[in-house]
Design an enzyme around this catalytic site. Structure first.
Site, mmCIF file in Angstrom:
data_model
loop_
_atom_site.group_PDB
_atom_site.id
_atom_site.type_symbol
_atom_site.label_atom_id
_atom_site.label_comp_id
_atom_site.label_asym_id
_atom_site.label_seq_id
_atom_site.Cartn_x
_atom_site.Cartn_y
_atom_site.Cartn_z
ATOM 1 C CD GLU A 13 -2.778 -1.185 2.444
ATOM 2 O OE1 GLU A 13 -3.719 -0.382 2.549
ATOM 3 O OE2 GLU A 13 -2.486 -2.011 3.325
ATOM 4 C CB SER A 187 -5.161 -1.096 -0.393
ATOM 5 O OG SER A 187 -5.024 0.092 0.342
ATOM 6 C CE1 TYR A 253 -6.853 4.010 -1.595
ATOM 7 C CE2 TYR A 253 -6.163 1.902 -2.511
ATOM 8 C CZ TYR A 253 -6.503 2.691 -1.424
ATOM 9 O OH TYR A 253 -6.489 2.156 -0.172
ATOM 10 N NE ARG A 292 -12.882 2.608 5.704
ATOM 11 C CZ ARG A 292 -11.767 2.360 5.027
ATOM 12 N NH1 ARG A 292 -10.842 3.273 4.898
ATOM 13 N NH2 ARG A 292 -11.579 1.170 4.468
ATOM 14 C CG ASP A 294 -13.916 -1.499 5.250
ATOM 15 O OD1 ASP A 294 -14.213 -0.295 5.401
ATOM 16 O OD2 ASP A 294 -12.806 -1.877 4.828
ATOM 17 C CD GLU A 308 -10.501 -5.151 5.802
ATOM 18 O OE1 GLU A 308 -9.471 -4.460 5.915
ATOM 19 O OE2 GLU A 308 -10.670 -5.997 4.910
ATOM 20 C CG ASN A 310 -9.594 -0.424 7.073
ATOM 21 O OD1 ASN A 310 -8.860 -1.003 6.301
ATOM 22 N ND2 ASN A 310 -10.909 -0.594 7.049
ATOM 23 N N GLY A 314 -7.347 5.414 4.944
ATOM 24 C CA GLY A 314 -6.799 6.238 3.877
ATOM 25 C C GLY A 314 -7.223 7.696 3.979
#
Length: 351
Positions: A13, A187, A253, A292, A294, A308, A310, A314
């Site tokens: 990443e 990612s 991205y 964060r 998901d 999961e 994070n 990002g």
């Protein structure tokens, strides 16, 4: 404040991290901080003495940062750039400048930066940094462990099995399609959708190329969401709808690849339930500062599944957490300030 923004590194990443770091760096400069941006692995190659004067120099530390490419970087070529042979994670003068700073803003993603190793090193050195601590970073980075903790806390998560290199899956325990994921990836690197049993060995071979442990889990047909949590409180839910395929590295991205809606178009009771699950996940993993989570929602029965966590979300131009903060009226600069504030509030972060 004197702030070092750390980005880059040697994870898959890397490019995403550099993009995040560049945006964070510019936001901190706009807010009046004396900030500089460093690649944690390449560091600062210089024959001149490294002093605190660098923090107030007119150098644009982000001028050479490019947009995130469609594929992850070639790390073997990167390692050739280290004049000292790259024997450790920290490049030239990185630790010197971090010790001089009032705060290190971690713009790192993936291995080494998000798995607790750098956090542990900084704790031992007394260097304040943004985000959660080393133990919670490690717990969240390992999807196999985090999913066990989710289940123990009553947070729904897709059923699945964990395999080590060389182990063969029990096909009778799996349903197809399924998802194959590296245990400690990010990612969506090393993530594959497998439609039928004969395709599984190929996906496993690819995934084991990134990690020694791999998860094979239930595929959820439905809508994808994410929920940021700052200091234990959930932000508005954001929905992610890729125009093609699933939310992979490219769709994450490349601008225009995904439709993102925040606040998500959800029944209020479903949005509230998802936010509560996100806060429960934050608590279950002992997270601090911000993170964060998901989610997937099965469209057949509106069941929710936490995929999961994070721990260093990002902060690129297409990232989700800044969009969620903006839905509450928080600018990117204000979000960076809030992250610094809640990170400094951690017991061992006083400088």
């Amino acid at each position: 404040m004197k702030i070092v923004v750390l980005a880059g590194g040697i994870s898959t990443e890397r490019d995403v991290s550099l993009s995040s770091g560049s945006k964070i760096y510019r936001a901190l400069k706009a807010s009046g901080h004396q900030a500089l941006l460093l690649d944690v692995y390449l560091g600062l190659e210089t024959e001149e003495p490294v002093t605190e004067a660098l923090f107030s120099s007119p150098v644009d530390w982000a001028k050479d940062i490019l947009a995130v490419s469609e594929s992850h970087p070639d790390l073997s070529r990167l390692k050739e750039l280290r004049k000292d042979g790259g024997k450790n994670m920290f490049g030239p003068h990185v630790l010197d400048l971090c010790r001089m700073a009032d705060m290190v803003f971690l713009g790192l993603h993936g291995a080494n930066g998000e798995d607790g190793r750098i956090q542990a090193a900084f704790d031992l050195m007394g260097i304040p940094y943004t985000g959660t601590g080393y133990l919670s970073s490690a717990l969240a980075m390992d999807k196999s462990i985090s999913k066990q903790l989710f289940r123990n806390a009553g947070i729904p998560t897709p059923a699945g099995i964990t395999l080590k290199q060389g182990e063969s899956p029990d096909l009778s325990a799996l349903s197809f399609p399924c998802m194959v994921k590296t245990v400690c990836g990010g990612s969506s690197v090393g993530v594959y959708r497998v439609e039928k049993p004969e395709d599984l060995p190929g996906a496993l071979k690819e995934a084991f190329g990134f990690s020694g442990d791999v998860i094979v889990e239930q595929f959820i047909t439905g809508r994808e969401f994410s929920v940021g949590v700052i200091d234990g409180r959930a932000l508005p839910v954001i929905e992610i709808a890729p125009l093609e395929g699933f939310y992979d590295y490219k769709n994450k991205y490349q601008p225009g690849s995904t439709i993102e809606t925040c606040p998500a178009d959800l029944k209020p009771e479903l949005a509230d339930k998802m936010k509560r699950y996100a806060e429960m996940a934050y608590e279950a993993l002992k997270l601090e500062a911000y993170a964060r989570m998901d989610f997937m929602m099965d469209t057949s029965d509106e069941s929710l599944y936490c995929l999961e966590a994070n721990t260093l979300p990002g902060m690129t131009p297409t990232s989700l957490l800044p969009q969620e903060a903006a839905a509450e009226g928080m600018s990117f600069e204000e979000l960076c300030e809030k992250i610094i504030e809640v990170s400094l509030a951690r017991g061992n972060q006083k400088k």
